[in-house]
Scaffold this motif. Sequence first.
Motif, PDB file in Angstrom:
ATOM      1  N   ARG A  26      36.570  19.588   5.234  1.00  0.00           N
ATOM      2  CA  ARG A  26      35.937  18.933   4.086  1.00  0.00           C
ATOM      3  C   ARG A  26      34.555  18.399   4.405  1.00  0.00           C
ATOM      4  O   ARG A  26      33.636  18.474   3.580  1.00  0.00           O
ATOM      5  N   SER A  27      34.379  17.862   5.586  1.00  0.00           N
ATOM      6  CA  SER A  27      33.083  17.283   5.946  1.00  0.00           C
ATOM      7  C   SER A  27      31.991  18.338   6.065  1.00  0.00           C
ATOM      8  O   SER A  27      30.800  18.008   6.027  1.00  0.00           O
ATOM      9  N   TYR A  28      32.383  19.573   6.232  1.00  0.00           N
ATOM     10  CA  TYR A  28      31.411  20.643   6.450  1.00  0.00           C
ATOM     11  C   TYR A  28      31.500  21.712   5.367  1.00  0.00           C
ATOM     12  O   TYR A  28      31.145  22.869   5.590  1.00  0.00           O
ATOM     13  N   THR A  29      31.981  21.310   4.181  1.00  0.00           N
ATOM     14  CA  THR A  29      32.161  22.275   3.085  1.00  0.00           C
ATOM     15  C   THR A  29      30.857  22.982   2.733  1.00  0.00           C
ATOM     16  O   THR A  29      30.831  24.206   2.532  1.00  0.00           O
ATOM     17  N   LEU A  30      29.758  22.227   2.667  1.00  0.00           N
ATOM     18  CA  LEU A  30      28.468  22.826   2.301  1.00  0.00           C
ATOM     19  C   LEU A  30      28.055  23.878   3.320  1.00  0.00           C
ATOM     20  O   LEU A  30      27.586  24.964   2.946  1.00  0.00           O
ATOM     21  N   ARG A  31      28.223  23.568   4.595  1.00  0.00           N
ATOM     22  CA  ARG A  31      27.849  24.529   5.638  1.00  0.00           C
ATOM     23  C   ARG A  31      28.702  25.795   5.556  1.00  0.00           C
ATOM     24  O   ARG A  31      28.181  26.912   5.680  1.00  0.00           O
ATOM     25  N   TYR A  32      30.005  25.594   5.381  1.00  0.00           N
ATOM     26  CA  TYR A  32      30.875  26.764   5.265  1.00  0.00           C
ATOM     27  C   TYR A  32      30.485  27.610   4.056  1.00  0.00           C
ATOM     28  O   TYR A  32      30.483  28.849   4.119  1.00  0.00           O
ATOM     29  N   GLY A  33      30.157  26.939   2.941  1.00  0.00           N
ATOM     30  CA  GLY A  33      29.768  27.671   1.739  1.00  0.00           C
ATOM     31  C   GLY A  33      28.491  28.467   1.940  1.00  0.00           C
ATOM     32  O   GLY A  33      28.404  29.646   1.544  1.00  0.00           O
ATOM     33  N   ILE A  34      27.478  27.842   2.552  1.00  0.00           N
ATOM     34  CA  ILE A  34      26.212  28.531   2.807  1.00  0.00           C
ATOM     35  C   ILE A  34      26.423  29.727   3.729  1.00  0.00           C
ATOM     36  O   ILE A  34      25.863  30.815   3.511  1.00  0.00           O
ATOM     37  N   ALA A  35      27.252  29.527   4.762  1.00  0.00           N
ATOM     38  CA  ALA A  35      27.512  30.616   5.703  1.00  0.00           C
ATOM     39  C   ALA A  35      28.203  31.786   5.020  1.00  0.00           C
ATOM     40  O   ALA A  35      27.854  32.955   5.240  1.00  0.00           O
ATOM     41  N   ALA A  36      29.195  31.484   4.186  1.00  0.00           N
ATOM     42  CA  ALA A  36      29.930  32.554   3.496  1.00  0.00           C
ATOM     43  C   ALA A  36      29.002  33.319   2.543  1.00  0.00           C
ATOM     44  O   ALA A  36      29.036  34.561   2.489  1.00  0.00           O
ATOM     45  N   ILE A  37      28.165  32.590   1.796  1.00  0.00           N
ATOM     46  CA  ILE A  37      27.234  33.244   0.872  1.00  0.00           C
ATOM     47  C   ILE A  37      26.230  34.107   1.637  1.00  0.00           C
ATOM     48  O   ILE A  37      25.925  35.247   1.253  1.00  0.00           O
ATOM     49  N   GLY A  38      25.722  33.566   2.755  1.00  0.00           N
ATOM     50  CA  GLY A  38      24.774  34.329   3.564  1.00  0.00           C
ATOM     51  C   GLY A  38      25.383  35.603   4.108  1.00  0.00           C
ATOM     52  O   GLY A  38      24.740  36.665   4.116  1.00  0.00           O
ATOM     53  N   MET A  39      26.636  35.508   4.579  1.00  0.00           N
ATOM     54  CA  MET A  39      27.298  36.705   5.113  1.00  0.00           C
ATOM     55  C   MET A  39      27.546  37.735   4.022  1.00  0.00           C
ATOM     56  O   MET A  39      27.460  38.948   4.263  1.00  0.00           O
ATOM     57  N   PHE A  40      27.870  37.255   2.823  1.00  0.00           N
ATOM     58  CA  PHE A  40      28.110  38.200   1.723  1.00  0.00           C
ATOM     59  C   PHE A  40      26.831  38.960   1.374  1.00  0.00           C
ATOM     60  O   PHE A  40      26.819  40.190   1.289  1.00  0.00           O
ATOM     61  N   PHE A  41      25.738  38.223   1.190  1.00  0.00           N
ATOM     62  CA  PHE A  41      24.500  38.880   0.773  1.00  0.00           C
ATOM     63  C   PHE A  41      23.885  39.710   1.898  1.00  0.00           C
ATOM     64  O   PHE A  41      23.079  40.616   1.631  1.00  0.00           O
ATOM     65  N   ALA A  42      24.259  39.408   3.147  1.00  0.00           N
ATOM     66  CA  ALA A  42      23.759  40.230   4.248  1.00  0.00           C
ATOM     67  C   ALA A  42      24.310  41.647   4.186  1.00  0.00           C
ATOM     68  O   ALA A  42      23.710  42.579   4.746  1.00  0.00           O
ATOM     69  N   GLN A  43      25.448  41.824   3.513  1.00  0.00           N
ATOM     70  CA  GLN A  43      26.036  43.167   3.418  1.00  0.00           C
ATOM     71  C   GLN A  43      25.238  44.079   2.493  1.00  0.00           C
ATOM     72  O   GLN A  43      25.319  45.305   2.617  1.00  0.00           O
ATOM     73  N   VAL A  44      24.486  43.493   1.560  1.00  0.00           N
ATOM     74  CA  VAL A  44      23.697  44.325   0.635  1.00  0.00           C
ATOM     75  C   VAL A  44      22.620  45.107   1.381  1.00  0.00           C
ATOM     76  O   VAL A  44      22.571  46.347   1.288  1.00  0.00           O
ATOM     77  N   PRO A  45      21.744  44.460   2.161  1.00  0.00           N
ATOM     78  CA  PRO A  45      20.754  45.259   2.901  1.00  0.00           C
ATOM     79  C   PRO A  45      21.382  46.171   3.954  1.00  0.00           C
ATOM     80  O   PRO A  45      20.793  47.198   4.309  1.00  0.00           O
ATOM     81  N   SER A 110      27.325  28.878  10.291  1.00  0.00           N
ATOM     82  CA  SER A 110      28.780  28.958  10.489  1.00  0.00           C
ATOM     83  C   SER A 110      29.175  28.467  11.873  1.00  0.00           C
ATOM     84  O   SER A 110      30.224  27.837  12.046  1.00  0.00           O
ATOM     85  N   GLY A 111      28.326  28.732  12.882  1.00  0.00           N
ATOM     86  CA  GLY A 111      28.642  28.287  14.241  1.00  0.00           C
ATOM     87  C   GLY A 111      28.703  26.781  14.351  1.00  0.00           C
ATOM     88  O   GLY A 111      29.629  26.216  14.945  1.00  0.00           O
ATOM     89  N   THR A 112      27.716  26.097  13.761  1.00  0.00           N
ATOM     90  CA  THR A 112      27.745  24.637  13.819  1.00  0.00           C
ATOM     91  C   THR A 112      28.946  24.086  13.062  1.00  0.00           C
ATOM     92  O   THR A 112      29.615  23.149  13.534  1.00  0.00           O
ATOM     93  N   ALA A 113      29.249  24.661  11.906  1.00  0.00           N
ATOM     94  CA  ALA A 113      30.397  24.173  11.129  1.00  0.00           C
ATOM     95  C   ALA A 113      31.695  24.385  11.888  1.00  0.00           C
ATOM     96  O   ALA A 113      32.554  23.485  11.955  1.00  0.00           O
ATOM     97  N   ARG A 114      31.864  25.556  12.476  1.00  0.00           N
ATOM     98  CA  ARG A 114      33.123  25.872  13.173  1.00  0.00           C
ATOM     99  C   ARG A 114      33.323  24.982  14.383  1.00  0.00           C
ATOM    100  O   ARG A 114      34.401  24.402  14.571  1.00  0.00           O
ATOM    101  N   TYR A 115      32.297  24.866  15.211  1.00  0.00           N
ATOM    102  CA  TYR A 115      32.496  24.144  16.468  1.00  0.00           C
ATOM    103  C   TYR A 115      32.475  22.630  16.278  1.00  0.00           C
ATOM    104  O   TYR A 115      33.081  21.899  17.072  1.00  0.00           O
ATOM    105  N   TRP A 116      31.834  22.140  15.255  1.00  0.00           N
ATOM    106  CA  TRP A 116      31.973  20.718  14.940  1.00  0.00           C
ATOM    107  C   TRP A 116      33.383  20.430  14.435  1.00  0.00           C
ATOM    108  O   TRP A 116      33.963  19.391  14.762  1.00  0.00           O
ATOM    109  N   THR A 117      33.925  21.345  13.656  1.00  0.00           N
ATOM    110  CA  THR A 117      35.301  21.172  13.183  1.00  0.00           C
ATOM    111  C   THR A 117      36.288  21.171  14.343  1.00  0.00           C
ATOM    112  O   THR A 117      37.172  20.312  14.427  1.00  0.00           O
ATOM    113  N   LEU A 118      36.132  22.126  15.248  1.00  0.00           N
ATOM    114  CA  LEU A 118      37.037  22.209  16.404  1.00  0.00           C
ATOM    115  C   LEU A 118      36.877  20.998  17.311  1.00  0.00           C
ATOM    116  O   LEU A 118      37.855  20.523  17.902  1.00  0.00           O
ATOM    117  N   HIS A 119      35.649  20.511  17.431  1.00  0.00           N
ATOM    118  CA  HIS A 119      35.425  19.286  18.203  1.00  0.00           C
ATOM    119  C   HIS A 119      36.213  18.126  17.596  1.00  0.00           C
ATOM    120  O   HIS A 119      36.869  17.363  18.315  1.00  0.00           O
TER     121      HIS A 119
END
Length: 637
Positions: A26-45, A110-119
């Motif tokens: 929950r604390s990193y919802t925005l980061r996870y959302g940005i990462a997911a959107i970025g990964m999705f749009f990266a598939q277009v190019p 996504s890396g910062t969100a994941r590893y802060w969560t695991l921390h």
Amino acid sequence: MSESSDFQVPNNIGNPLQHLIDQYTRSYTLRYGIAAIGMFFAQVPQRVPALVVGVALDAILFAETPYTLPFVPNSLIPIATEPQIQFTVGLLVAAYLLDTGLNWAAGRVSGTARYWTLHDIRVDTFDALVTHHLRFFDNRQTGDVMSVLNNDVSNLAQFSENVFRGISFLSQLLVAFGLMLTLQSQLAVLLLLMPIMLALLSRWYTTRVEPIYEEVRKSVGLVNARLEDSINGIATVKSFAREDDERAAVEAASKEYRDRKWSAIRLRLTFDLSSWTISSFAFIGLFAIGSYMALNGAPALLGDSLTAGALLTFLLYTKSFYQPVRQLMLEVLDSYENALASSKRIVAILESDRLDPAAGHDLQVNAGHVEYDTVSFSYAGADEQTLSGVDFTVEPGSLVGIVGPTGAGKSTIMKLLFRFYDPDDGTIRIDGTDICDVSQRSLREHLGYVSQDPFLFYGTIRENIAYGVDDTDQTAIEEVATLAGAHEFVTQLGAGYSTQVGERGGDLSGGQRQRIAIARALLRDPPILILDEATSHIDNETERQIQRSIDALAGDRTIFVIAHRLSTVRNADQIIVVEDGRIIECGTHESLLDDSGTYADLWRVQVGKTDSVSDTFLDTTVGNRSGFDGETEEVFR
């Protein structure tokens, strides 16, 4: 070695992995959302090159169709051949740069969100462990608990990485399928048979692999626990020449892990082969159908025909279509099952009942009056009570000796004072306050403790003495070290108080470790001090030095001394004799000698007057020498 105990997830927790995700992302919802959107749009190019190359192949080389691209106005596309080639190269370069930029940004976020969560999960799990009641650790080995903090959290890290790979795979699949629909919708729909078959296959796989991963996680804990025992007890292993036996024990634990892990790998290989077969035949079938359509036209059910360039683009997209499906099923689901097994152990620690060390009001100690009121206690799973009806009162500033054979319950009496355990019956009061009504933290701030085998942390002697006190100075450290009889030997060391003690204090002798531990307890200046066999590993001269320090401190604080050597407590204001969990005698040294009871017999034995020992003592005590200290037992040899 005992079997590792299961970590039970509370009944009110459904899916433990989902529980962790809900709690910690929950604390990193925005980061996870940005990462997911970025990964999705990266598939277009990423999908642009295959489409552009296919169109260019038909329009420029074969001149079969005009140069048109989906979502690109025709007015932007050159008409001449060379400008079309330059336009194509520019699109490919732009697609590469955009793909690289989006993937880099998404990966960073996504890396910062994941590893802060695991921390957060690791720190909270450790916090939960150290705030658990000691009963939690009674039937669990250190290696098994450590495997939760290390292996299980690492499994969550692997799963979190695969989740984002899964997002990337799913995005790749959707974008590829959408573009395939623009090329030949009927053929694209036909390919949906492949993910349906893979989904059925994955269902079969997950239902079988989940219980296997449960066993794998348990076996990892057993291996860690076995290694922990062998390495920590290496001196004992060598002294008993049991290297071969320890190797056999480690081999057995490792073999169990190997067999269980291999079962999971065999099942994964079966899934891998089956999914690869489905994907490969789907590609072969697509090539056959597409080639027929390009050469002979499409059957009525399949709509428009395909050009050579469109077939090439379709085949390239097919690879980016079935590879994500296969990887999604294999990597993400496999790591999910592993993470699910690990999350059960983590949640079992986080959500099981534990004590809040700050719960309750703060204890105020003004005098140091201690009272045990008919206290009884038994350890979990014990057949008999460890303590029964323990009842005594200690006046402020008193020096109290507690003596008795090994296993009589002496140390347990003091563990209850620290609230390492709570009594089953009865009450313990300090200055009239029930210690069960105060916070553990405030209670222990007023207590000092030195055990028979004190634990020293890796670091310097100065750091170990100052462990329990913040912002202390060198003068105070040297003062308590002098009181504890440690200053002289410390100053003779090469680095003095900066000497490294080694892991668990292994570079020091047992007596040196005890003197440092006594200094550490004295530095806190507690109103109540407990010495639990604290002079058992020191020589007679050092004992006399510490004894003088104890006598000097006794008027300022209440001191409990658990001792096998009766000379240690000879000057005590009150001596409590414990046997089989009961207080059988209580008084001063002189009064107990006059009573000619158990204490008097123990004293006669230790001073060598064995001829004066009572027959009852000889019959009931000498017959069981396991309760003696080494000095007393030596008298009867």
